[in-house]
Design a protein around this motif. Structure first.
Motif: not given
Length: 439
Positions: A278-282, A287-290, A310-320, A327-329
């Motif tokens: 998952e991609i989460l905000d603060a 968060l939605p893809f993109g 588990y928060d891996i400690g990285d920031i990223g975006i999953i493709s729309e 899923p595509i990083l």
């Protein structure tokens, strides 16, 4: 059964069973896969809530039937003895145990049950298979660290033998070391390279300086897989030119699994078979893809130890363009603790500093590699490996670029070293900040 599979089986990891489980997951239709993931998320939370006292206490105020109310787990939450985090029925004697690298600032020991660890290897074998690579038969040229103590050294060498690989130590990246490596490539039919990005970039630079192409020296080579450190596009172009083979980007975490692997269509495909990403905000909202946010991962099969949201400690975006099954990083931006806070209050990814500097000082063959440290809010040190000092013109160019891209009145100091110091594992941390959050 071949040697690599046999060694896994001998150590209690049922690789053949894991490969059948993985095959079954791959055969699911999109609808069946959606149902499978929904059920696995539900099952792993219920299992640890029932069988793991540490996790039951961790989620005591949550509604475990509502996924979004399940708390996010961080590395800090795991800073306690492993025995206190294991599920009922598991002990230090019947689990796979390892340690994280500590690059996040919160190192810890973790565990996987044997079935889960076998699935980890099944996924890795599957991904390497996309490129015709087989751990049982393909010879690997491995550019990693190696323990310097006698017992640890020979243990790693034995593991390398079982895994059909030869290890080149990244603690010596001198021209003489690379000359010796080239001789090994001349006499060994390696199928692929695998190792830390920075060390393989240095090999490519050496080859370029000598007017050499690795595949011409070792025609059996098929691919190069880089891991553990950021891969920049210009470095990838350099490696592909000097190796004359595809350069494949891998992203993983030892406590979890292979997280993403570049597929033959040049997409960074996320492992959806054993992980839920998952991609989460603060505020821990999905968060939605993109959209850019924190990468939070659930291990769907680990019963010995919970890694749930588990928060891996990285920031990223999953493709729309992603689906649940594929899923595509889209982008991996860097670690959440690698953020530079400037005097104005502006925040910038630490790798921004690294990349700005890289674009200026690496157009000269003098600088082999470098790292950047933030010493004060307005002070950054560029530590570089070179036989000569950078010219005043180059240092001024870096300082001016920092001002242009970030903000004025920054102090940039430069320190030349013969060789950069790597971590015990052999990784090179490209950016480090020594500023406390409230400083």
């Amino acid at each position: 059964m071949n040697l690599f599979d046999l060694s896994l089986q001998f150590n209690g990891f049922p690789i053949k069973k894991a490969e059948q489980v993985l095959k079954g997951i791959h055969e699911l239709s999109e609808i069946e896969f959606d149902n499978f993931i929904h059920q696995k998320k539900k099952d792993i939370v219920a299992y640890h809530f029932k069988n793991n006292p540490f996790y039951k206490d961790f989620v005591k105020n949550a509604d475990i039937t509502d996924w979004n109310s399940i708390p996010v787990m961080t590395k800090y939450d795991l800073q306690k003895p492993l025995e206190e985090r294991l599920s009922d029925g598991f002990s230090l004697k019947n689990v796979y145990i390892n340690k994280t690298s500590g690059s996040s600032g919160h190192p810890f020991t973790f565990a996987k049950d044997y079935d889960c660890h076998a699935l980890t290897w099944a996924v890795i074998k599957n991904r390497f298979g996309w490129y015709g690579l087989d751990f049982n038969s393909s010879k690997q040229a491995r550019f990693y660290g190696i323990p310097l103590d006698k017992k640890g050294y020979y243990k790693e060498r034995f593991k390398d033998f079982l895994s059909s690989r030869y290890r080149f130590s990244v603690f010596d990246l001198s021209d003489n070391a690379f000359k010796s490596a080239i001789k090994k490539f001349e006499t060994t039919k390696f199928d692929y390279l695998n190792g830390y990005t920075s060390s393989l970039v240095q090999l490519a630079k050496f080859l370029k300086s000598q007017g050499l192409v690795l595949k011409q020296i070792c025609p059996s080579l098929k691919a190069c897989v880089v891991t553990s450190e950021m891969l920049f596009e210009d470095d990838k172009i350099l490696m592909e030119a000097q190796f004359s083979i595809p350069v494949i980007n891998e992203y993983g975490a030892s406590e979890l699994d292979l997280i993403a692997f570049q597929n033959p269509e040049n997409e960074w495909q996320i492992n959806s078979e054993t992980l839920y990403v998952e991609i989460l905000d603060a505020e821990n909202r999905v968060l939605p893809f993109g959209e850019e946010g924190r990468i939070v991962i659930t291990s769907l099969f680990n019963k010995a130890h919970p890694f749930i949201r588990y928060d891996i400690g990285d920031i990223g975006i999953i493709s729309e363009s992603s689906t649940l099954k594929k899923p595509i990083l889209k982008k991996l931006i860097g670690r959440t603790n690698d953020i530079a806070i400037l005097p104005s209050g502006k925040k910038a990814a630490g790798l921004t500093f690294y990349y700005i500097t890289k674009s200026i000082i690496e157009d000269t063959s003098l600088v082999k590699e470098f790292i950047i440290e933030q010493l004060k809010p307005d002070t950054f040190k560029v530590i570089y490996a070179s036989s000569e000092l950078l010219s005043k013109a180059k240092t001024e160019e870096v300082t001016q670029a920092m001002t242009r891209y970030l903000e004025p009145n920054l102090t940039i100091v430069f320190e030349r070293q013969d060789v950069l110091t790597r971590s015990k594992s052999g990784k090179l941390k490209q950016f480090s900040s020594y500023i406390k959050p409230n400083q």
